[in-house]
Enzyme design. Structure first.
Site, PDB file in Angstrom:
ATOM      1  N   SER A   1     -48.013 -33.869  -7.099  1.00 13.85           N
ATOM      2  CA  SER A   1     -47.769 -35.317  -7.093  1.00 13.85           C
ATOM      3  C   SER A   1     -48.989 -36.100  -6.644  1.00 13.85           C
ATOM      4  O   SER A   1     -49.755 -35.647  -5.786  1.00 13.85           O
ATOM      5  CB  SER A   1     -46.630 -35.646  -6.121  1.00 13.85           C
ATOM      6  OG  SER A   1     -45.459 -34.970  -6.472  1.00 13.85           O
TER       7      SER A   1
ATOM      8  N   HIS B   1     -39.569 -38.046  -2.918  1.00 10.36           N
ATOM      9  CA  HIS B   1     -39.250 -36.614  -2.888  1.00 10.36           C
ATOM     10  C   HIS B   1     -38.566 -36.214  -1.589  1.00 10.36           C
ATOM     11  O   HIS B   1     -37.670 -35.380  -1.586  1.00 10.36           O
ATOM     12  CB  HIS B   1     -40.516 -35.784  -3.127  1.00 10.36           C
ATOM     13  CG  HIS B   1     -41.018 -35.897  -4.536  1.00 10.36           C
ATOM     14  ND1 HIS B   1     -40.282 -35.484  -5.616  1.00 10.36           N
ATOM     15  CD2 HIS B   1     -42.169 -36.414  -5.057  1.00 10.36           C
ATOM     16  CE1 HIS B   1     -40.954 -35.724  -6.741  1.00 10.36           C
ATOM     17  NE2 HIS B   1     -42.114 -36.293  -6.423  1.00 10.36           N
TER      18      HIS B   1
END
Lengths: 468, 468, 468, 468
Positions: free
Chosen positions: A315, A406
């Protein structure tokens, strides 16, 4: 995002609808088209139409045909005209203050259960603004759902500047939240056999790692790559959100390597890396299905490919550099070890560690200077870990939006990767650093609790070591 | 209506879901199954689960997995156990009285617009009972929508006897009304190529003219016949409502003729006769899409078969005989002309017209006695016309439910047909009479207005003649 | 088998085709319809049309339009008219004797390779009758393939009585064998979600255990049951062959038990029993895909349900009783042991074993007399085993057609089951006996070789014991 | 044309097949892979496998599994190895000379009909080479049809250099012609909603006007454009042939204008212009379905868009320039009028008209020099018309292949367009000229007859004027 193409489509379909309904609407809308800027005279016609829809003259079927005419009229307006149209809806079809007050008075003194319930129902009805019914009526049209999603995108922009639109925007959001309940969404795998029209939209909507052309897109749908998107049954050609996945041997630490074309499948692939998640519809902001998407894809991949047993992301850390600039400007104290400081001195005239760092990461191409990059690695990683795990908003959520996403989905911080994204954007936004968040199936619920409850951030021991 | 078959399916699919989610739910529901009657000890477990779903521990995905477990538990209960389950939901997860009162107090005195709006939003939130969120969570399951539709069918039965269930039923209705908005429904033509599983359901659900076997069903899908049904995208195997249509030369006046098998297409067909409309889901009562169905089918048939230009029904008059019995019992005055009276005397010893009529229509097989039937025709038609057009409820709507349905859809009363349904049921319920309601496309909106507004009943001159 | 329904369809589709092609065929076929019996005058028109198709005037597209017209004409004829039509095709559009002879002469003396090859090609072309091209032309029509399959069914019947049709039938067979190559066939699972029109055909075509109604069919598609059929892409609504399978615990020995409805799945199911295989298209006789069907289904079930590891049939023995009657009439010698003989004597006055047996199995309901049935069991089983394994045609293949089918597919004889089919037909044709043939995946190729090569019949030791 | 992508696919699918069949083939093929160049030792293994397939050991199902193994082996070979493989097939599995001779001898002396027929059948069987059966066996595989189409492409290349392959190629062609009968083909409209994988192939296969990228392709599928392709049910992802159509007002005369993007639909469109037809599969050369494609598309467009009543092409004239060079080199006599000659003299020093022309059309960019282009127009048009209508092959067919294609489909020569294709290729191949061929529905059959029969070329009076 939702450009001319879809508007043309809407206009076409409205015409079709009007054709279909033509015989049913008696007292059809005036044929003269509205002036695009919706001057006062035409605003009156719109007002009357709205009222007619709400009063339901001629029955619910006729009301929906009128709503179609209104929708077509709206589509023909300029941005200014649309704002006027929406302002009428927002201000003139709101709740009735008197009715609300009448239903509210004395409610707390009602003692019998049945009477109180009846009154609550009255009050609830009074609190529902009429315009909500009108919004619903658009749904009988082909592409009515897309129409409303796009209308909310417009309202979000207007509401950010004028509070008058906020309530209408909120009404529309509640309606869409209901309709876009995750139970109604359809997960589709996107492959090279998907219609070109949909693949074209993915190319356009990709928000994380830009797709330059069709060849690159093909490669992202090729060997050891997967792509999944959510769709709504009434917007079958419009992806809502999509995720791109790479099947790798071990957890990937370099996104450029991930994005480069492959010839052959990786025999030892045991990990699914979610390397890009993009929302496609601005009009659905705040109606979250990203968490469901990830878990559905985890389920699907687990079932399909037995050997895949690790699920992680690679990410971006979009807010790191911005935070870092502010942090360094405040001349903080101890940043690095003596050894690191000495190494840095070789590249930088400044006395101060912070200033020195600030100068060096401005130097173009610093990441291609091996010695310099090596020297910067440890201090930047330590600062970034601090940013990710310690910097929070007032609400307690992580400052970095991707981290927050997340963590609230139940992932943990797994590994920070040095020079993992050396694209200009990667260097500019996060000094080339990227994060792996790990979705450990057994820990997801617990991680979520820790984060949303106690505000603790689950992390691997390796990551935690960076925080000491 | 929704028998064992679908429950088995639900249980199967819940198991599948639980399998899918199994790794995600930490603190999974106790494995010991609930006792089917839901004794107090188990009721406590259910209560705790409900609370856990609402508090969202472990995130929304986990909450939905818990809802699945709850749903599976509910399916395993007896009728008594289910009633207990629903009572908990109805009484313990209602709105918070204090919160509502707090938000309501002083609302009418708030003078600034922004402040009032904020308070209205607070109040609206307080009025939304928590159980509504739990109901929504079931939607993430396969067949979750069908689950809720069936739950409402159960609640409708319970609420008719115990007011405590009424509010929960109303919550569920509002949720379903939102999800079953007509814009989401899919119109499908049913043909002999439709899956057997769906055709079997139509045979079962047909409520107007019973279908005795598959051969008869095939004939209703054959030459010059059409059948259309609405479906919801999340209940693709469950028809919601369906209509059966016959293409005829002129407006049909005999339903037995319509139902008998045909060999060849009618060359001169210019009329579509809607001869049966059946709702399939008790749990969707009061969420009307019948009017939309008729108009969609009119549109479709107009576009497909140019020569069809008349759209009418051949409808039962379900309440006539029941009304007639009451009417005759009250010994009304003038019922018929002198000629009719004389003709009747030939069959009946009674002095009184009303008594005489009452006796004769009790005589088994009267409709097969040509002379008697001929004698009864005029008086019964006159009485029936009166019943249809003059007898109303307090609300002003027509007493006969089928008449009310078509009139509020914008049809007009066209023709009353003598001995149009000579099945035992047709004789018993309406003395063999049937009505044609006519859908004249240009008049639909106007007719609707006349009926719902002024309470006038549009009718052909021929029908009106019966009323004089 | 291919009744009025499909013919009507053909006529409809031909009309559509003619509509489509109408503008293309100049010099379209006379409009006056042929007389149904095809008298001489009309036969001449047909002849001319055939010639025009073959000469290809107006191009191949026009030729196909003409073939459509011819096909429509054929469909309108009576059985007698069709026979005349086919006779013209069979006798007047055969190979050209002179051309064949010319190409054949001297072929064996050609010594250079190239020259011989050219001559062979000439000869092959000369041996191809013109009518074959005409048959092919029908394929451009909707349902053209079905048309040809039905035409071959007609030809098979005609050819059995008149040799003149045999060659045309053989031409058509070779064409269809090419088109129905197993590689083109599509395996579909038949479930209760299959279109009713196809399920109706299965009910009609079932040749082994008759299906009395839709409920029974539903049960055969229900819990622990499977059904698969082959389809051709150009006959998507017409099953070619289908097999019915039961999932059981162990190898089933009673077909009535198998056919009775079940409520629940068998937890211990480890065996797939093929209990019925039916060909659906008489016009495809001799073009075998039964063996492929069984193996495809074995593959599919193995992949889908891991625990299934035994694949066997429960098959009728259609020729046993007929053979037995002949065998007993010839008064054979030793049939049974002394013990069996004594037991039999209790039921039968006759001296002779054979006669005694012949009498007893004529006694109505003998199988319901436990003592008698027990007495008959051993001798009948022994005779049946002999019939199955020892009685052969001149060609060496097993006399029983079902035995031959499974043996040549590579199955082995596994077990003979006493009173396994007590339906009237089962008793009448095979004294209630049924066979299990076992498909042991590793032995299939070897079994096939043994049977088709050396003529040996693979059997279990249990079965072989019956033969001693 | 059929690149690595599809070969990889084939290898993958063969592996899958082998997996499926694995348990069935006892005595499976040796596991050691063949050497890619197929040296003698491995050639022997191939030879044995081929024989085993043909002898059908283990039954037809096993034979097909063996054929799959052989196919996989073939795919793994280099070009040289494949040629060896095919040579074995071509030379060692041919017809049996003795058997053919035996069946041929005395055939012409057989007098009884039945006997002769039997002998003909024998002879036909003897003339069918065994390898044909082996080719057929490949069809049981996934992608088997594509495998054979690609094999024929390879054989066509080999046969052009070595006669030994010609017969095998002809066998394969006859097999494919049978399977690709136009009746089996499926017409699909290609739109922007077609799978990207198929659109990518069209971009690659376009043979007439190259497609540079996806944007251009999208424009060719956009407003007022249509694209249709034929597919085979067993090659659903592989277009066989496709045609691109533009809807225009009147017959288009400029292909660059046609290819440029459009914003809006043409209100007055009354003509469909077929501006590109491309074959996609080299392995299907000589199996013509272009004529059918055009007529199917004419039918479809006529039915769909009533206002379209003219169907024409805008076609290249690929052979003109090549022919012209030869023609001019032979210094022909009178080429132009005195006026034209004078005009030409202004640009050219040469005395001779022909030489002058030859020089001028070599001048780069001549078509952008207005005065020069104007001068060249008349003579070049006249020469081109002569080329198209007068220059023929020995067989009587038009020399230009595109002209021959459309004329034999029944079109007529409508109009020659000056500077209609000014792309480098258009200038180089046909001096910028393009032809309109007109498909006049009523004349198609007659035109075809005139052309294929009498060799006459139908043309408009306007075109004929050029020939004088």
């Amino acid at each position: 995002m939702n450009g001319t193409g879809s508007e043309n489509l809407l206009q076409r379909t409205f015409q079709r609808v009007l054709g279909q309904w033509r015989d049913i609407t008696s007292g059809a809308p005036d044929d003269a088209p509205l002036a695009p800027g919706l001057p006062d005279r035409d605003a009156d016609r719109v007002r009357r139409q709205m009222r007619a829809c709400l009063e339901g003259h001629g029955g619910e079927v006729s009301a929906r045909a009128r709503a179609a005419a209104l929708g077509r009229a709206y589509m023909s307006l300029t941005a200014e005209g649309r704002a006027r149209f929406l302002r009428i809806l927002a201000t003139e079809f709101d709740t009735d203050r008197q009715a609300v007050a009448a239903a509210a008075i004395g409610l707390d003194e009602l003692d019998d259960w049945g009477g109180r319930k009846r009154r609550e129902r009255q009050l609830r009805a009074a609190l529902e603004p009429p315009r909500l019914r009108l919004l619903t009526q658009f749904n009988a049209l082909p592409d009515g759902v897309k129409f409303l999603v796009d209308m909310r995108a417009t309202l979000l922009a207007l509401a950010s500047e004028d509070e008058a639109f906020a309530d209408l925007e909120a009404d529309l959001k509640s309606l869409l939240a209901n309709w876009f309940d995750v139970g109604f969404l359809e997960l589709r795998q996107i492959t090279w056999d998907t219609p070109a029209a949909i693949i074209e939209k993915l190319i356009e909507y990709e928000a994380v790692h830009e797709i330059s052309d069709w060849d690159e897109m093909k490669s992202r749908l090729g060997v050891d790559r997967r792509c999944y998107a959510y769709f709504h049954p009434r917007m079958p050609d419009e992806p809502l959100i999509f995720v791109e996945v790479a099947l790798t041997a071990g957890i990937a630490d370099d996104v450029q390597a991930l994005l480069s074309p492959r010839e052959e499948a990786e025999a030892a692939a045991d990990t699914a890396i979610f390397y890009s998640i993009s929302n496609c519809q601005r009009g659905l902001d705040g109606i979250g299905f990203g968490g469901f998407l990830i878990k559905r894809v985890v389920d699907q991949l687990s079932a399909e490919i037995r050997r895949i047993d690790t699920f992680a992301t690679l990410s971006p850390i979009p807010g790191f550099r911005k935070w870092l600039d502010g942090y360094l400007a405040e001349a903080p104290g101890e940043l690095m070890t003596r050894g690191e400081r000495r190494a840095l001195a070789a590249f930088c005239g400044a006395d101060d560690d912070a200033e020195c760092l600030a100068v060096l990461i401005e130097r173009p191409g610093w990441h291609r200077d091996d010695a310099l990059a090596k020297t910067l690695a440890a201090p930047l990683a330590r600062l970034c870990a601090h940013y990710l795990a310690r910097e929070k908003r007032d609400t307690g959520r992580a400052l970095d939006p991707v981290a927050h996403f997340h963590l609230s989905n139940g992932a943990r911080m797994e590994r920070l990767n040095w020079l993992a994204d050396t694209s200009p954007r990667g260097i500019a936004r996060s000094c080339g650093l990227m994060m792996n968040y790990l979705y450990e199936v057994d820990d997801i619920a617990g991680n979520h609790e820790s984060y949303t409850g106690a505000g603790e951030i689950p992390a691997s021991s390796r990551f935690r070591a960076l925080l000491r």
